[in-house]
Scaffold this motif. Sequence first.
Motif, PDB file in Angstrom:
ATOM      1  N   PHE A 144       0.825  -1.204   0.000  1.00 10.72           N
ATOM      2  CA  PHE A 144       0.000   0.000   0.000  1.00 10.72           C
ATOM      3  C   PHE A 144       0.861   1.256   0.000  1.00 10.72           C
ATOM      4  CE2 PHE A 144      -2.607  -3.274   2.003  1.00 10.72           C
ATOM      5  CZ  PHE A 144      -3.752  -3.205   1.232  1.00 10.72           C
ATOM      6  N   GLY A 145       2.090   1.115   0.475  1.00  9.84           N
ATOM      7  CA  GLY A 145       3.022   2.234   0.571  1.00  9.84           C
ATOM      8  C   GLY A 145       3.208   2.669   2.015  1.00  9.84           C
ATOM      9  N   ILE A 146       4.382   2.424   2.542  1.00 11.49           N
ATOM     10  CA  ILE A 146       4.706   2.832   3.919  1.00 11.49           C
ATOM     11  C   ILE A 146       5.273   4.244   3.843  1.00 11.49           C
ATOM     12  CG2 ILE A 146       6.090   2.357   5.980  1.00 11.49           C
ATOM     13  CD1 ILE A 146       4.037   0.138   5.389  1.00 11.49           C
ATOM     14  N   LYS A 147       4.631   5.170   4.539  1.00  6.82           N
ATOM     15  CA  LYS A 147       5.114   6.551   4.581  1.00  6.82           C
ATOM     16  C   LYS A 147       6.167   6.726   5.671  1.00  6.82           C
ATOM     17  CE  LYS A 147       2.115   9.777   3.185  1.00  6.82           C
ATOM     18  NZ  LYS A 147       1.029  10.739   3.264  1.00  6.82           N
ATOM     19  N   GLU A 148       5.932   6.057   6.817  1.00  8.77           N
ATOM     20  CA  GLU A 148       6.832   6.147   7.963  1.00  8.77           C
ATOM     21  C   GLU A 148       6.624   4.931   8.841  1.00  8.77           C
ATOM     22  OE1 GLU A 148       7.747   9.981  10.435  1.00  8.77           O
ATOM     23  OE2 GLU A 148       5.749  10.193   9.528  1.00  8.77           O
ATOM     24  N   MET A 149       7.667   4.565   9.578  1.00  7.05           N
ATOM     25  CA  MET A 149       7.514   3.498  10.558  1.00  7.05           C
ATOM     26  C   MET A 149       8.528   3.697  11.676  1.00  7.05           C
ATOM     27  SD  MET A 149       7.910  -0.643  10.424  1.00  7.05           S
ATOM     28  CE  MET A 149       9.684  -0.633  10.400  1.00  7.05           C
ATOM     29  N   THR A 150       8.116   3.347  12.894  1.00  6.08           N
ATOM     30  CA  THR A 150       9.033   3.315  14.029  1.00  6.08           C
ATOM     31  C   THR A 150       8.678   2.122  14.900  1.00  6.08           C
ATOM     32  OG1 THR A 150      10.029   4.591  15.821  1.00  6.08           O
ATOM     33  CG2 THR A 150       7.666   4.865  15.499  1.00  6.08           C
ATOM     34  N   ARG A 151       9.712   1.499  15.473  1.00 10.92           N
ATOM     35  CA  ARG A 151       9.517   0.368  16.377  1.00 10.92           C
ATOM     36  C   ARG A 151      10.328   0.611  17.642  1.00 10.92           C
ATOM     37  NH1 ARG A 151       9.649  -5.004  12.511  1.00 10.92           N
ATOM     38  NH2 ARG A 151       9.768  -6.063  14.512  1.00 10.92           N
ATOM     39  N   THR A 152       9.786   0.145  18.762  1.00  4.73           N
ATOM     40  CA  THR A 152      10.447   0.398  20.043  1.00  4.73           C
ATOM     41  C   THR A 152      11.656  -0.487  20.272  1.00  4.73           C
ATOM     42  OG1 THR A 152       9.045  -1.226  21.160  1.00  4.73           O
ATOM     43  CG2 THR A 152       8.332   1.092  21.200  1.00  4.73           C
ATOM     44  N   GLY A 153      11.716  -1.627  19.659  1.00  7.76           N
ATOM     45  CA  GLY A 153      12.695  -2.627  20.041  1.00  7.76           C
ATOM     46  C   GLY A 153      12.072  -3.493  21.124  1.00  7.76           C
ATOM     47  N   ARG A 154      12.695  -4.599  21.393  1.00 13.06           N
ATOM     48  CA  ARG A 154      12.144  -5.595  22.304  1.00 13.06           C
ATOM     49  C   ARG A 154      12.204  -5.159  23.759  1.00 13.06           C
ATOM     50  NH1 ARG A 154      15.238 -11.098  21.938  1.00 13.06           N
ATOM     51  NH2 ARG A 154      14.472 -10.868  19.829  1.00 13.06           N
ATOM     52  N   ILE A 155      11.113  -5.402  24.468  1.00 13.43           N
ATOM     53  CA  ILE A 155      11.116  -5.373  25.925  1.00 13.43           C
ATOM     54  C   ILE A 155      10.749  -6.782  26.357  1.00 13.43           C
ATOM     55  CG2 ILE A 155      10.625  -2.912  26.191  1.00 13.43           C
ATOM     56  CD1 ILE A 155       7.702  -3.698  26.799  1.00 13.43           C
ATOM     57  N   ALA A 156      11.271  -7.220  27.485  1.00 12.43           N
ATOM     58  CA  ALA A 156      11.062  -8.612  27.871  1.00 12.43           C
ATOM     59  C   ALA A 156      11.116  -8.787  29.375  1.00 12.43           C
ATOM     60  CB  ALA A 156      12.138  -9.499  27.222  1.00 12.43           C
ATOM     61  N   MET A 157      10.421  -9.827  29.842  1.00 14.74           N
ATOM     62  CA  MET A 157      10.457 -10.245  31.244  1.00 14.74           C
ATOM     63  C   MET A 157      10.414 -11.768  31.279  1.00 14.74           C
ATOM     64  SD  MET A 157       7.737  -7.847  33.185  1.00 14.74           S
ATOM     65  CE  MET A 157       8.444  -6.802  34.402  1.00 14.74           C
ATOM     66  N   ALA A 158      11.090 -12.322  32.275  1.00 13.51           N
ATOM     67  CA  ALA A 158      11.031 -13.768  32.485  1.00 13.51           C
ATOM     68  C   ALA A 158       9.669 -14.127  33.078  1.00 13.51           C
ATOM     69  CB  ALA A 158      12.146 -14.210  33.418  1.00 13.51           C
ATOM     70  N   ARG A 159       9.140 -15.249  32.650  1.00 12.32           N
ATOM     71  CA  ARG A 159       7.862 -15.715  33.192  1.00 12.32           C
ATOM     72  C   ARG A 159       8.052 -16.201  34.623  1.00 12.32           C
ATOM     73  NH1 ARG A 159       3.835 -16.715  29.353  1.00 12.32           N
ATOM     74  NH2 ARG A 159       4.578 -16.679  27.211  1.00 12.32           N
ATOM     75  N   GLY A 160       6.965 -16.232  35.371  1.00 17.49           N
ATOM     76  CA  GLY A 160       6.988 -16.824  36.705  1.00 17.49           C
ATOM     77  C   GLY A 160       7.718 -15.982  37.717  1.00 17.49           C
ATOM     78  N   GLY A 161       8.406 -16.654  38.642  1.00 22.29           N
ATOM     79  CA  GLY A 161       9.007 -15.996  39.791  1.00 22.29           C
ATOM     80  C   GLY A 161      10.348 -15.341  39.558  1.00 22.29           C
ATOM     81  N   GLN A 162      10.977 -15.555  38.406  1.00 24.44           N
ATOM     82  CA  GLN A 162      12.291 -14.965  38.173  1.00 24.44           C
ATOM     83  C   GLN A 162      12.140 -13.500  37.811  1.00 24.44           C
ATOM     84  OE1 GLN A 162      13.991 -17.517  35.202  1.00 24.44           O
ATOM     85  NE2 GLN A 162      14.943 -18.765  36.781  1.00 24.44           N
ATOM     86  N   VAL A 163      12.889 -12.633  38.511  1.00 27.38           N
ATOM     87  CA  VAL A 163      12.835 -11.200  38.252  1.00 27.38           C
ATOM     88  C   VAL A 163      14.222 -10.624  38.207  1.00 27.38           C
ATOM     89  CG1 VAL A 163      10.547 -10.821  39.273  1.00 27.38           C
ATOM     90  CG2 VAL A 163      12.563 -10.660  40.723  1.00 27.38           C
ATOM     91  N   ALA A 164      14.364  -9.519  37.490  1.00 26.31           N
ATOM     92  CA  ALA A 164      15.619  -8.762  37.458  1.00 26.31           C
ATOM     93  C   ALA A 164      15.398  -7.521  38.295  1.00 26.31           C
ATOM     94  CB  ALA A 164      15.994  -8.393  36.032  1.00 26.31           C
ATOM     95  N   ARG A 165      15.832  -7.569  39.534  1.00 22.16           N
ATOM     96  CA  ARG A 165      15.682  -6.404  40.424  1.00 22.16           C
ATOM     97  C   ARG A 165      16.733  -6.476  41.516  1.00 22.16           C
ATOM     98  NH1 ARG A 165      10.186  -7.857  43.753  1.00 22.16           N
ATOM     99  NH2 ARG A 165      10.812  -9.913  44.342  1.00 22.16           N
ATOM    100  N   ARG A 166      16.765  -5.448  42.350  1.00 25.37           N
ATOM    101  CA  ARG A 166      17.725  -5.400  43.452  1.00 25.37           C
ATOM    102  C   ARG A 166      17.529  -6.572  44.389  1.00 25.37           C
ATOM    103  NH1 ARG A 166      18.004   0.634  45.666  1.00 25.37           N
ATOM    104  NH2 ARG A 166      15.799   0.370  45.501  1.00 25.37           N
ATOM    105  N   GLU A 167      18.616  -7.192  44.772  1.00 25.35           N
ATOM    106  CA  GLU A 167      18.545  -8.362  45.657  1.00 25.35           C
ATOM    107  C   GLU A 167      17.849  -8.049  46.965  1.00 25.35           C
ATOM    108  OE1 GLU A 167      19.279 -11.396  44.742  1.00 25.35           O
ATOM    109  OE2 GLU A 167      20.082 -10.750  42.837  1.00 25.35           O
ATOM    110  N   GLU A 168      18.157  -6.881  47.558  1.00 30.20           N
ATOM    111  CA  GLU A 168      17.565  -6.565  48.853  1.00 30.20           C
ATOM    112  C   GLU A 168      16.069  -6.295  48.741  1.00 30.20           C
ATOM    113  OE1 GLU A 168      19.647  -2.769  47.400  1.00 30.20           O
ATOM    114  OE2 GLU A 168      20.082  -4.888  47.483  1.00 30.20           O
ATOM    115  N   ALA A 169      15.560  -6.019  47.521  1.00 27.30           N
ATOM    116  CA  ALA A 169      14.144  -5.793  47.327  1.00 27.30           C
ATOM    117  C   ALA A 169      13.399  -7.096  47.084  1.00 27.30           C
ATOM    118  CB  ALA A 169      13.907  -4.839  46.152  1.00 27.30           C
ATOM    119  N   ALA A 170      14.147  -8.198  46.900  1.00 27.57           N
ATOM    120  CA  ALA A 170      13.520  -9.490  46.601  1.00 27.57           C
ATOM    121  C   ALA A 170      12.696  -9.954  47.799  1.00 27.57           C
ATOM    122  CB  ALA A 170      14.582 -10.536  46.254  1.00 27.57           C
ATOM    123  N   GLU A 171      11.600 -10.615  47.469  1.00 28.73           N
ATOM    124  CA  GLU A 171      10.725 -11.076  48.548  1.00 28.73           C
ATOM    125  C   GLU A 171      11.012 -12.505  48.919  1.00 28.73           C
ATOM    126  OE1 GLU A 171       7.232  -8.199  46.904  1.00 28.73           O
ATOM    127  OE2 GLU A 171       6.866 -10.337  46.868  1.00 28.73           O
TER     128      GLU A 171
END
Length: 171
Positions: A144-171
């Motif tokens: 159809f003709g692309i006039k413009e496009m932008t993409r954010t790039g990937r964002i991601a998180m692990a499923r379940g209980g695994q998190v990327a955060r400060r150790e002292e903040a972990a529950e």
Amino acid sequence: MASNKHTIVALVADRPGVLNRMASLFRRRGFNIDSIAVGHSETPHLSRMTIVAEGSDSQVEQIRKQVEKIIDVIRVQDISGLDIVSRELALIKVKASAETRSEIMQIVDIFRAKIVDVSTDSVMVEATGDEEKLSSLYNLLKPFGIKEMTRTGRIAMARGGQVARREEAAE
């Protein structure tokens, strides 16, 4: 050594220059960053950075260790081997006439995307999903003709209980 895409997640302090230091480290090591997305995290004054880069497992592990040494980095993790949920956002402005508008709308519906702006000669499509979904949508809209496009790039998180955060903040 086999080279593949790795998803690296870092929790970093909200301070000027952190993004530059991270990007410079990748550059010095000869890594091309496929995408980098940064935004607020669940913790005040910390941002979550998601970096997608290509390299062997050992090369990426070396980079991860170097990133860990940057003073404003709280935690860094290569989540490539984990069960993750990843998404991108794309905004695509497509040429649209009265004759093609309904066909474009059908394609947009199939991909569960939405039209967020309409003008006399174009429509702007917002879509979220994985890289393949967004590429497929783009390829179907391209004739159809692309006039413009932008993409954010990937964002991601692990499923379940695994998190990327400060150790002292972990529950």
